[in-house]
Write a protein that holds these residues in place. Structure first.
Motif, PDB file in Angstrom:
ATOM      1  N   PRO A 252       0.924  -1.300  -0.639  1.00 31.81           N
ATOM      2  CA  PRO A 252       0.123   0.280  -0.044  1.00 31.81           C
ATOM      3  C   PRO A 252       0.888   1.408  -0.196  1.00 31.81           C
ATOM      4  O   PRO A 252       1.839   1.409   0.862  1.00 31.81           O
ATOM      5  CB  PRO A 252      -0.918   0.100   1.669  1.00 31.81           C
ATOM      6  CG  PRO A 252      -0.658  -1.573   1.585  1.00 31.81           C
ATOM      7  CD  PRO A 252       0.616  -1.849   0.796  1.00 31.81           C
TER       8      PRO A 252
ATOM      9  N   GLN B 169       1.775   3.376   3.039  1.00 32.08           N
ATOM     10  CA  GLN B 169       2.503   2.506   4.142  1.00 32.08           C
ATOM     11  C   GLN B 169       4.254   2.923   3.812  1.00 32.08           C
ATOM     12  O   GLN B 169       4.247   3.171   4.475  1.00 32.08           O
ATOM     13  CB  GLN B 169       2.471   1.226   3.890  1.00 32.08           C
ATOM     14  CG  GLN B 169       3.262   0.835   4.923  1.00 32.08           C
ATOM     15  CD  GLN B 169       2.397  -1.731   5.141  1.00 32.08           C
ATOM     16  OE1 GLN B 169       2.668  -1.148   4.261  1.00 32.08           O
ATOM     17  NE2 GLN B 169       2.148  -1.802   6.092  1.00 32.08           N
TER      18      GLN B 169
ATOM     19  N   GLU C 272      -8.035  -3.449   9.440  1.00 33.14           N
ATOM     20  CA  GLU C 272      -7.805  -4.657   8.207  1.00 33.14           C
ATOM     21  C   GLU C 272      -9.213  -4.286   6.772  1.00 33.14           C
ATOM     22  O   GLU C 272      -8.847  -4.686   5.974  1.00 33.14           O
ATOM     23  CB  GLU C 272      -8.706  -6.408   8.560  1.00 33.14           C
ATOM     24  CG  GLU C 272      -8.378  -6.839   7.757  1.00 33.14           C
ATOM     25  CD  GLU C 272      -7.090  -7.144   7.145  1.00 33.14           C
ATOM     26  OE1 GLU C 272      -7.860  -7.660   6.038  1.00 33.14           O
ATOM     27  OE2 GLU C 272      -6.505  -7.324   7.649  1.00 33.14           O
TER      28      GLU C 272
ATOM     29  N   ASN D  15      -8.163  -2.053   4.531  1.00 33.46           N
ATOM     30  CA  ASN D  15      -7.522  -2.544   3.334  1.00 33.46           C
ATOM     31  C   ASN D  15      -8.223  -3.603   2.418  1.00 33.46           C
ATOM     32  O   ASN D  15      -8.060  -3.658   1.422  1.00 33.46           O
ATOM     33  CB  ASN D  15      -6.610  -3.894   4.501  1.00 33.46           C
ATOM     34  CG  ASN D  15      -5.416  -2.879   4.700  1.00 33.46           C
ATOM     35  OD1 ASN D  15      -5.349  -1.751   4.534  1.00 33.46           O
ATOM     36  ND2 ASN D  15      -4.960  -3.562   5.909  1.00 33.46           N
TER      37      ASN D  15
ATOM     38  N   GLU E 112      -2.898   2.293  10.074  1.00 33.95           N
ATOM     39  CA  GLU E 112      -3.100   1.842   9.189  1.00 33.95           C
ATOM     40  C   GLU E 112      -3.468   0.149   9.307  1.00 33.95           C
ATOM     41  O   GLU E 112      -2.663  -0.583   9.150  1.00 33.95           O
ATOM     42  CB  GLU E 112      -3.025   1.832   7.503  1.00 33.95           C
ATOM     43  CG  GLU E 112      -2.565   3.092   7.048  1.00 33.95           C
ATOM     44  CD  GLU E 112      -4.019   3.703   7.087  1.00 33.95           C
ATOM     45  OE1 GLU E 112      -5.248   3.026   6.607  1.00 33.95           O
ATOM     46  OE2 GLU E 112      -4.868   5.137   7.442  1.00 33.95           O
TER      47      GLU E 112
ATOM     48  N   GLN F  63      -8.842  -3.142  -1.559  1.00 36.32           N
ATOM     49  CA  GLN F  63      -8.181  -3.742  -2.537  1.00 36.32           C
ATOM     50  C   GLN F  63      -9.931  -3.556  -3.662  1.00 36.32           C
ATOM     51  O   GLN F  63     -10.049  -3.634  -4.420  1.00 36.32           O
ATOM     52  CB  GLN F  63      -8.533  -4.894  -2.137  1.00 36.32           C
ATOM     53  CG  GLN F  63      -6.796  -5.072  -1.460  1.00 36.32           C
ATOM     54  CD  GLN F  63      -6.381  -5.459  -2.408  1.00 36.32           C
ATOM     55  OE1 GLN F  63      -6.482  -6.114  -3.481  1.00 36.32           O
ATOM     56  NE2 GLN F  63      -4.895  -5.315  -1.983  1.00 36.32           N
TER      57      GLN F  63
END
Length: 114
Positions: free
Chosen positions: A62, A65, A76, A79, A73, A83
């Motif tokens: 990511p 990051q 979940e 994330n 971050e 996606q």
């Protein structure tokens, strides 16, 4: 700047290991020598864009990051959402963005009322 390299090295090492890739296998996949991966993971040097770009793509890192390590971050859900969004068309993204902005505004206004 040194701290950014350390963060990059840690993220690359952790992600590479979680994907069960050796340094040599990762190097092969992105077209560099093993020494380059070792140097990145050991925070030596400053990888050029020509190396960083395929590395980020291969490990599916990511960007927040790598570019904004100070932002926590660990969600979940975030994330998973990222996606999902990454597979949307331009038209779908415009609609989703409009909805998210509206919902965020509604939620924040509710918080102020309570």
């Amino acid at each position: 700047m040194n701290q950014n390299r350390e963060i990059l090295g840690d993220v690359v090492r952790t992600t590479r290991k979680s994907r069960h890739l050796s340094q040599e296998a990762l190097a092969e996949r992105i077209g560099v020598c093993k020494r380059t991966i070792i140097d990145i993971e050991n925070n030596i040097g400053n990888p050029k864009f020509e190396i960083l770009y395929p590395l980020v793509r291969e490990l599916d890192l990511p960007l927040y990051q790598v570019l904004y390590p100070e932002v926590e971050e660990n969600s979940e859900l975030k994330n998973v959402l990222m996606q999902e969004v990454s597979s949307c068309s331009e038209h779908e993204l415009r609609i989703i963005l409009s909805l998210v902005k509206s919902l965020r505004c509604i939620f924040r206004n509710e918080d102020q009322i309570v």
